[in-house]
Design a protein around this motif. Structure first.
Motif, PDB file in Angstrom:
ATOM      1  N   ARG A   1      38.354  78.255 -18.927  1.00 19.39           N
ATOM      2  CA  ARG A   1      39.223  79.437 -18.995  1.00 19.39           C
ATOM      3  C   ARG A   1      40.086  79.415 -20.258  1.00 19.39           C
ATOM      4  NH1 ARG A   1      40.105  78.274 -13.408  1.00 19.39           N
ATOM      5  NH2 ARG A   1      42.148  77.372 -13.941  1.00 19.39           N
ATOM      6  N   THR A   2      40.410  78.229 -20.724  1.00 18.80           N
ATOM      7  CA  THR A   2      41.287  78.096 -21.884  1.00 18.80           C
ATOM      8  C   THR A   2      40.552  78.300 -23.205  1.00 18.80           C
ATOM      9  OG1 THR A   2      42.704  76.547 -20.672  1.00 18.80           O
ATOM     10  CG2 THR A   2      42.888  76.534 -23.064  1.00 18.80           C
ATOM     11  N   THR A   3      39.320  77.840 -23.277  1.00 17.43           N
ATOM     12  CA  THR A   3      38.628  77.779 -24.572  1.00 17.43           C
ATOM     13  C   THR A   3      37.385  78.663 -24.660  1.00 17.43           C
ATOM     14  OG1 THR A   3      37.344  75.847 -23.840  1.00 17.43           O
ATOM     15  CG2 THR A   3      39.436  75.413 -24.958  1.00 17.43           C
ATOM     16  N   TRP A   4      37.118  79.493 -23.669  1.00 20.16           N
ATOM     17  CA  TRP A   4      35.863  80.254 -23.678  1.00 20.16           C
ATOM     18  C   TRP A   4      35.775  81.201 -24.874  1.00 20.16           C
ATOM     19  CZ3 TRP A   4      35.573  85.530 -23.672  1.00 20.16           C
ATOM     20  CH2 TRP A   4      36.714  86.236 -23.291  1.00 20.16           C
TER      21      TRP A   4
ATOM     22  N   GLY B   1      41.493  71.860 -29.559  1.00 21.56           N
ATOM     23  CA  GLY B   1      42.560  70.905 -29.285  1.00 21.56           C
ATOM     24  C   GLY B   1      43.909  71.573 -29.149  1.00 21.56           C
ATOM     25  N   TYR B   2      44.163  72.577 -29.990  1.00 18.86           N
ATOM     26  CA  TYR B   2      45.436  73.320 -29.905  1.00 18.86           C
ATOM     27  C   TYR B   2      45.544  74.072 -28.575  1.00 18.86           C
ATOM     28  CZ  TYR B   2      48.936  76.892 -30.870  1.00 18.86           C
ATOM     29  OH  TYR B   2      50.028  77.723 -30.793  1.00 18.86           O
ATOM     30  N   LEU B   3      44.458  74.737 -28.184  1.00 19.25           N
ATOM     31  CA  LEU B   3      44.477  75.496 -26.933  1.00 19.25           C
ATOM     32  C   LEU B   3      44.629  74.577 -25.722  1.00 19.25           C
ATOM     33  CD1 LEU B   3      41.651  78.102 -27.666  1.00 19.25           C
ATOM     34  CD2 LEU B   3      44.114  78.519 -27.601  1.00 19.25           C
ATOM     35  N   LEU B   4      43.960  73.427 -25.764  1.00 18.03           N
ATOM     36  CA  LEU B   4      44.070  72.481 -24.649  1.00 18.03           C
ATOM     37  C   LEU B   4      45.486  71.945 -24.524  1.00 18.03           C
ATOM     38  CD1 LEU B   4      40.724  70.525 -25.118  1.00 18.03           C
ATOM     39  CD2 LEU B   4      41.299  72.056 -23.225  1.00 18.03           C
ATOM     40  N   LYS B   5      46.134  71.735 -25.650  1.00 17.76           N
ATOM     41  CA  LYS B   5      47.506  71.238 -25.625  1.00 17.76           C
ATOM     42  C   LYS B   5      48.470  72.295 -25.099  1.00 17.76           C
ATOM     43  CE  LYS B   5      51.118  69.323 -28.609  1.00 17.76           C
ATOM     44  NZ  LYS B   5      51.468  68.895 -29.988  1.00 17.76           N
ATOM     45  N   LYS B   6      48.287  73.540 -25.527  1.00 22.19           N
ATOM     46  CA  LYS B   6      49.221  74.596 -25.173  1.00 22.19           C
ATOM     47  C   LYS B   6      49.001  75.154 -23.769  1.00 22.19           C
ATOM     48  CE  LYS B   6      51.623  74.758 -28.969  1.00 22.19           C
ATOM     49  NZ  LYS B   6      53.072  74.422 -28.974  1.00 22.19           N
ATOM     50  N   ARG B   7      47.747  75.236 -23.331  1.00 16.99           N
ATOM     51  CA  ARG B   7      47.440  75.948 -22.091  1.00 16.99           C
ATOM     52  C   ARG B   7      46.909  75.067 -20.975  1.00 16.99           C
ATOM     53  NH1 ARG B   7      44.337  81.313 -24.566  1.00 16.99           N
ATOM     54  NH2 ARG B   7      45.987  81.910 -26.047  1.00 16.99           N
ATOM     55  N   ALA B   8      46.284  73.933 -21.331  1.00 18.81           N
ATOM     56  CA  ALA B   8      45.703  73.074 -20.301  1.00 18.81           C
ATOM     57  C   ALA B   8      46.522  71.814 -20.056  1.00 18.81           C
ATOM     58  CB  ALA B   8      44.261  72.692 -20.664  1.00 18.81           C
TER      59      ALA B   8
ATOM     60  N   LEU C   1      30.821  69.712 -27.652  1.00 21.52           N
ATOM     61  CA  LEU C   1      31.653  69.208 -28.745  1.00 21.52           C
ATOM     62  C   LEU C   1      33.097  69.008 -28.300  1.00 21.52           C
ATOM     63  CD1 LEU C   1      30.233  71.453 -31.607  1.00 21.52           C
ATOM     64  CD2 LEU C   1      29.989  68.967 -31.423  1.00 21.52           C
ATOM     65  N   LEU C   2      33.623  69.938 -27.505  1.00 21.12           N
ATOM     66  CA  LEU C   2      35.002  69.800 -27.034  1.00 21.12           C
ATOM     67  C   LEU C   2      35.178  68.585 -26.132  1.00 21.12           C
ATOM     68  CD1 LEU C   2      35.929  73.531 -26.284  1.00 21.12           C
ATOM     69  CD2 LEU C   2      36.810  72.095 -28.131  1.00 21.12           C
ATOM     70  N   SER C   3      34.120  68.194 -25.436  1.00 23.37           N
ATOM     71  CA  SER C   3      34.221  67.033 -24.548  1.00 23.37           C
ATOM     72  C   SER C   3      34.488  65.748 -25.318  1.00 23.37           C
ATOM     73  CB  SER C   3      32.938  66.879 -23.722  1.00 23.37           C
ATOM     74  OG  SER C   3      31.852  66.462 -24.539  1.00 23.37           O
ATOM     75  N   THR C   4      34.151  65.727 -26.619  1.00 17.85           N
ATOM     76  CA  THR C   4      34.358  64.512 -27.405  1.00 17.85           C
ATOM     77  C   THR C   4      35.835  64.207 -27.616  1.00 17.85           C
ATOM     78  OG1 THR C   4      34.261  65.733 -29.509  1.00 17.85           O
ATOM     79  CG2 THR C   4      32.188  64.902 -28.624  1.00 17.85           C
ATOM     80  N   LEU C   5      36.715  65.179 -27.430  1.00 20.27           N
ATOM     81  CA  LEU C   5      38.144  64.949 -27.620  1.00 20.27           C
ATOM     82  C   LEU C   5      38.736  64.060 -26.536  1.00 20.27           C
ATOM     83  CD1 LEU C   5      39.269  68.578 -28.560  1.00 20.27           C
ATOM     84  CD2 LEU C   5      39.040  66.637 -30.120  1.00 20.27           C
ATOM     85  N   PHE C   6      38.164  64.080 -25.340  1.00 23.26           N
ATOM     86  CA  PHE C   6      38.818  63.457 -24.196  1.00 23.26           C
ATOM     87  C   PHE C   6      38.783  61.936 -24.215  1.00 23.26           C
ATOM     88  CE2 PHE C   6      38.544  67.795 -23.075  1.00 23.26           C
ATOM     89  CZ  PHE C   6      39.572  68.031 -22.188  1.00 23.26           C
ATOM     90  N   PRO C   7      37.688  61.281 -24.646  1.00 22.92           N
ATOM     91  CA  PRO C   7      37.773  59.824 -24.789  1.00 22.92           C
ATOM     92  C   PRO C   7      38.859  59.396 -25.771  1.00 22.92           C
ATOM     93  CG  PRO C   7      35.482  60.517 -24.755  1.00 22.92           C
ATOM     94  CD  PRO C   7      36.305  61.763 -24.833  1.00 22.92           C
ATOM     95  N   PHE C   8      39.056  60.189 -26.828  1.00 17.67           N
ATOM     96  CA  PHE C   8      40.107  59.862 -27.790  1.00 17.67           C
ATOM     97  C   PHE C   8      41.496  60.077 -27.197  1.00 17.67           C
ATOM     98  CE2 PHE C   8      36.518  60.591 -30.628  1.00 17.67           C
ATOM     99  CZ  PHE C   8      36.624  59.494 -31.467  1.00 17.67           C
TER     100      PHE C   8
END
Length: 210
Positions: A36-39, A93-100, A184-191
Motif C-alpha cells: 500500500r505504501t510503495t505501489w 526507503g523514504y516511503l517506508l520510513k515515512k508511512r510504514a 528489489l525493495l525486499s533487499t532493504l530489510f536485511p540491511f
C-alpha cells in the motif's frame, strides 16, 4: 529521541544470516502495508522499465550491427537501469520510513562493519538476481523470439511476428518490472537489521568505555 529509543529496543545483536532471515521475515510480515505504501513507485518503475526495454529492443532491430547505437546500447541500458533501481530504492526507503514506520539506513555503517555489510550485500544480491531471473523468463522468451525473427529478416525472410507483439512485449516487460520492484525493495530489510545490530554493538562499546 523517543523514536530512536523505540528502534533500539526492537533491535538486538544478530549474525549475518539472522539479519538476512529476519529481514525477509519482516518484509513478508509487513507486505500488505509495504504494498500500500510503495505501489505507486513500483508502477512508475515498471512503466519506465517496460518502455525503455521495448525502445531498446526496437532500436536494436532497426539499427545495423555496426552502428553506434548497436555498439553502445547495452551500456546505455545498464546505466539507465542502474539509475532507475537506485531511484526506486531511494524513493521506496523514504516511503517506508515515512508511512510504514521502518527506518531504512542501509549505507550508514561504520568502517568496522563494512565486512558484514558486504557479505549481506553479496548474499542478498544472489537471492535477488535469482528471483529476478525467474520473473524475466517470459520476457527473455519473447526477446529471443524477436532476435530470431530479426535474424531471419536480415536474410530476407518474413519476420513471422504479429503486429501486436510490440504491445505484448510492453505488457510483459511492465508486469515483470512491477514484480521486480518489490523484489528489489525486499533487499532493504536485511540491511535494516544489520544496521540495528551495528547500533547495538556501538551502544555496548560506548557503555563499556565508560
Amino acid at each position: 529521541m523517543d523514536k530512536e529509543t523505540n528502534e533500539l529496543s526492537q533491535w538486538k545483536l544478530r549474525s549475518v544470516g539472522a539479519c538476512i532471515r529476519d529481514g525477509y521475515r519482516l518484509y513478508v510480515g509487513k507486505f500488505r502495508k509495504i504494498f500500500r505504501t510503495t505501489w505507486l513507485a513500483a508502477v512508475v518503475y515498471a512503466l519506465f522499465s517496460g518502455i525503455t526495454t521495448c525502445l531498446a529492443t526496437s532500436l536494436s532491430s532497426f539499427s545495423s550491427h555496426t552502428s553506434l547505437i548497436s555498439q553502445y546500447l547495452p551500456l546505455i541500458m545498464v546505466v539507465i537501469n542502474t539509475l532507475a533501481i537506485l531511484t526506486l530504492m531511494a524513493v521506496g526507503g523514504y516511503l517506508l520510513k515515512k508511512r510504514a514506520g521502518v527506518s531504512m539506513k542501509p549505507f550508514a555503517f561504520p568502517i568496522r562493519y563494512w565486512g558484514g555489510a558486504i557479505l549481506v550485500l553479496l548474499m542478498v544480491a544472489f537471492v535477488t538476481m535469482s528471483l529476478i531471473l525467474i520473473t524475466e523468463l517470459p520476457a527473455i522468451v519473447l526477446l529471443a523470439a524477436g532476435m530470431v525473427s530479426q535474424a531471419g529478416a536480415f536474410q530476407g525472410d518474413p519476420t513471422g511476428m504479429p503486429d501486436y507483439m510490440v504491445w505484448t512485449n510492453l505488457v510483459v516487460f511492465t508486469l515483470a518490472g512491477f514484480i521486480q520492484a518489490f523484489i528489489l525493495l525486499s533487499t532493504l530489510f536485511p540491511f535494516y537489521y544489520l544496521y540495528g545490530s551495528a547500533r547495538i554493538q556501538e551502544k555496548e562499546r560506548t557503555q563499556i568505555s565508560f
